[in-house]
Design an enzyme around this catalytic site. Structure first.
Site, PDB file in Angstrom:
ATOM      1  N   HIS A 105       0.768  -1.244  -0.040  1.00 14.86           N
ATOM      2  CA  HIS A 105      -0.089   0.042  -0.089  1.00 14.86           C
ATOM      3  C   HIS A 105       0.758   1.242   0.043  1.00 14.86           C
ATOM      4  CE1 HIS A 105      -3.709  -2.141   1.778  1.00 14.86           C
ATOM      5  NE2 HIS A 105      -3.288  -2.822   0.656  1.00 14.86           N
ATOM      6  N   CYS A 164      -2.133  -1.113   7.485  1.00 15.49           N
ATOM      7  CA  CYS A 164      -1.298   0.227   7.531  1.00 15.49           C
ATOM      8  C   CYS A 164      -1.335   0.968   8.754  1.00 15.49           C
ATOM      9  CB  CYS A 164      -1.672   0.879   6.299  1.00 15.49           C
ATOM     10  SG  CYS A 164      -1.143   0.033   4.639  1.00 15.49           S
ATOM     11  N   GLU A 186       1.060   4.088   1.786  1.00 16.29           N
ATOM     12  CA  GLU A 186       1.456   4.681   3.114  1.00 16.29           C
ATOM     13  C   GLU A 186       2.446   3.385   3.597  1.00 16.29           C
ATOM     14  OE1 GLU A 186      -1.683   3.282   2.260  1.00 16.29           O
ATOM     15  OE2 GLU A 186      -2.990   3.540   3.819  1.00 16.29           O
TER      16      GLU A 186
END
Length: 147
Positions: free
Chosen positions: A76, A107, A78
């Protein structure tokens, strides 16, 4: 005193929107077809890291299989930004994370562990448990609905 706080809030809002616009541009670098997500980590008014969703370094850039399902190993945005800052001489302690899609629960754990204190996001992910977890932990979360 109220006027001074209002001015600071408007200035912060202006910066929040600008950084989200930048994260939105960064998302365009993603090779993922289903969803392109971008993120920035900002500390002391300086961008210390950036990321977008995609495969790990050295993998093919295809995020989805032939049926359109996302590969399990896709990172992802992030997570990529947090890993990137971890490899640098910077850190994310006390920083703000700007991300075009609200963080998932996985996350969210990384965000807390990295020391990020504020998260500003644009679009809501289908599962809001990551956002709820961040709020329970005391992370300042802001949803900007429209740029």
């Amino acid at each position: 005193m109220y006027v001074a706080i209002e001015i600071v809030d408007k200035k912060q809002e202006k910066y929040d929107r600008a950084y989200l616009r930048m994260a939105k541009e960064w998302a365009k670098l993603s090779h993922c077809k289903r969803k392109q997500v971008g993120s920035l980590i900002v500390k002391n008014n300086t961008i210390v890291s950036d990321g977008y969703n995609g495969t790990p370094s050295g993998f093919t850039n295809a995020c989805e299989d032939e049926d359109g399902n996302t590969h399990w190993y896709v990172l992802h945005a992030e997570a990529n930004a947090i890993l990137k800052v971890a490899k640098s001489t910077q850190n994310a302690e006390g920083a703000t994370l700007y991300v075009t899609l609200s963080p998932c629960k996985e996350c969210s754990k990384l965000i807390i562990q990295a020391g990020i204190k504020r998260v500003v996001f644009l679009d809501q992910y289908k599962d809001d448990s990551g956002i709820q977890f961040l709020k329970e932990f005391g992370i300042d979360v802001k949803h900007i609905i429209e740029l």
